[in-house]
Design a protein around this motif. Structure first.
Motif, short mmCIF file in Angstrom:
data_model
loop_
_atom_site.label_atom_id
_atom_site.label_comp_id
_atom_site.label_asym_id
_atom_site.label_seq_id
_atom_site.Cartn_x
_atom_site.Cartn_y
_atom_site.Cartn_z
N PRO A 168 0.64 -1.20 0.08
CA PRO A 168 -0.17 0.01 0.02
C PRO A 168 0.84 1.40 -0.10
O PRO A 168 1.86 1.36 0.59
CB PRO A 168 -0.72 0.04 1.38
N THR A 182 -1.34 6.08 5.50
CA THR A 182 -2.27 4.79 5.34
C THR A 182 -2.16 4.20 6.84
O THR A 182 -0.90 3.93 7.51
CB THR A 182 -1.64 3.66 4.38
N ILE A 208 -7.24 7.03 6.34
CA ILE A 208 -7.14 6.07 5.12
C ILE A 208 -6.46 4.77 5.60
O ILE A 208 -5.60 4.88 6.37
CB ILE A 208 -6.66 6.82 3.89
N ARG A 209 -7.04 3.64 5.03
CA ARG A 209 -6.42 2.31 5.33
C ARG A 209 -6.42 1.45 4.14
O ARG A 209 -7.37 1.75 3.33
CB ARG A 209 -6.97 1.82 6.39
N ALA A 210 -5.49 0.44 4.19
CA ALA A 210 -5.83 -0.60 2.94
C ALA A 210 -6.95 -1.40 3.19
O ALA A 210 -7.18 -1.99 4.51
CB ALA A 210 -4.39 -1.54 2.80
N TRP A 265 0.01 10.40 1.72
CA TRP A 265 -0.82 10.80 0.53
C TRP A 265 -1.06 12.30 0.82
O TRP A 265 -0.82 12.87 1.78
CB TRP A 265 -2.18 10.18 0.74
N SER A 309 -6.65 -1.66 -2.99
CA SER A 309 -7.89 -1.18 -2.30
C SER A 309 -7.93 -0.53 -1.18
O SER A 309 -7.18 -1.16 -0.41
CB SER A 309 -9.04 -2.21 -2.57
N TYR A 310 -8.36 0.56 -1.18
CA TYR A 310 -8.22 1.43 0.02
C TYR A 310 -9.49 1.93 0.67
O TYR A 310 -10.74 2.02 -0.20
CB TYR A 310 -7.57 2.79 -0.17
#
Length: 290
Positions: free
Chosen positions: A28, A105, A255-257, A32, A212-213
């Motif tokens: 990931p 992330t 945000i996370r995976a 960002w 995907s996040y």
């Protein structure tokens, strides 16, 4: 109308972005830069049989209608009502564009996101010469979200999403015990207005380099102002804003995976929020009191 269970002010109301399972084992992105642009559309107003449409309800300005500039930004504004105070008309506004760096992330703290503002001002008594303006009934917030891995400008991804928003302007009563949402504490002297959020109202997905996040906007009461109470339950939450002042409803981004397990829970001591999720990305309609 759906019954909502009371919640502590420190409780986050959340809408989780659902993203499909990752299709590859790529690592990931860790950091960002996020840019969010907001616009209103599909706005309508409601009122009594002799109420008139608001005059010039839409504007974009460097200050809010009450003259304040809380974030030194530009604001998208919907205004209505004939005021009895020097603060001006009632309004709902949002930061026009915000750019946020340092979003990591998996971080449980996230970064500050866009804010919403509600100027909750009482209208003047209507007369034949000065009829009452209709008040906000519903609108749609159109978001354009650009996510860029730090240091990789050419790899930016842009997504758009439309969020239906419904608003309740309450009628003031002789006693706060008769206000919508009662009972209220002794510090409440007039009926608060409310915004209601459906948890499932704003799901969208994105995949970056086959990973995907989950992107979440979290309501942040620690940096909000003049919020009377939050009610939460049954997949919806309601924010009540105080009468006669401007409320600020702040958010944070996380945000996370998508395959990294449950969404991270922000630190209650540092953020004063209790759950990760997407906030202010959808408002459900509340019936107005007669």
């Amino acid at each position: 109308m759906k019954q909502l269970r009371p919640a502590l002010l420190g409780t986050a109301f959340s809408l989780t972005v659902l993203i499909g399972a990752a299709t590859a084992q790529a690592a990931p992105v860790q950091n960002w830069v996020v840019s969010i642009s907001n616009d209103w559309s599909n706005t309508s107003f409601t009122g009594g049989p002799f109420a008139v449409e608001p005059t010039d309800p839409f504007s974009v300005g460097d200050t809010l209608p009450d003259g304040s500039d809380p974030r030194n930004l530009t604001y998208d504004i919907i205004s209505w009502g004939t005021p009895t105070t020097d603060a001006g008309r009632s309004f709902l506004a949002v930061d026009d564009t915000v750019t946020i760096g340092g979003l990591t992330t998996g971080s449980t703290q996230g970064v500050a996101g866009a804010s919403f503002y509600h100027g909750n001002y009482r209208q003047a008594t209507a007369t034949a010469e000065n009829p009452a303006e209709r008040w906000l009934d519903n609108t749609t917030l159109d978001l354009t979200i650009t996510l860029t891995p730090e240091g990789q400008d050419s790899a930016a991804r842009t997504f758009t999403h439309s969020i239906p928003i419904d608003f309740m302007e309450t009628r003031n009563t002789a006693s706060v015990d008769d206000c919508a949402g009662a009972p209220w504490g002794s510090s409440t002297t007039a009926c608060p207005d409310s915004l209601t959020v459906l948890d499932e109202a704003a799901n969208f997905s994105f995949v970056f380099d086959d990973v995907s996040y989950v992107l979440s906007f979290v309501f942040d009461p620690a940096n909000s102002l003049n919020v009377a109470r939050i009610d939460s339950g049954e997949g919806a939450s309601t924010v009540w804003t105080n009468e006669g002042v401007r409320s600020r409803l702040a958010t944070r981004l996380l945000i996370r995976a998508a395959d990294a397990g449950p969404a991270p829970v922000p630190e209650p001591g540092s953020l004063a929020i209790a759950a990760a999720g997407l906030a202010f990305l959808g408002f459900a309609r509340l019936k107005r009191r007669a």
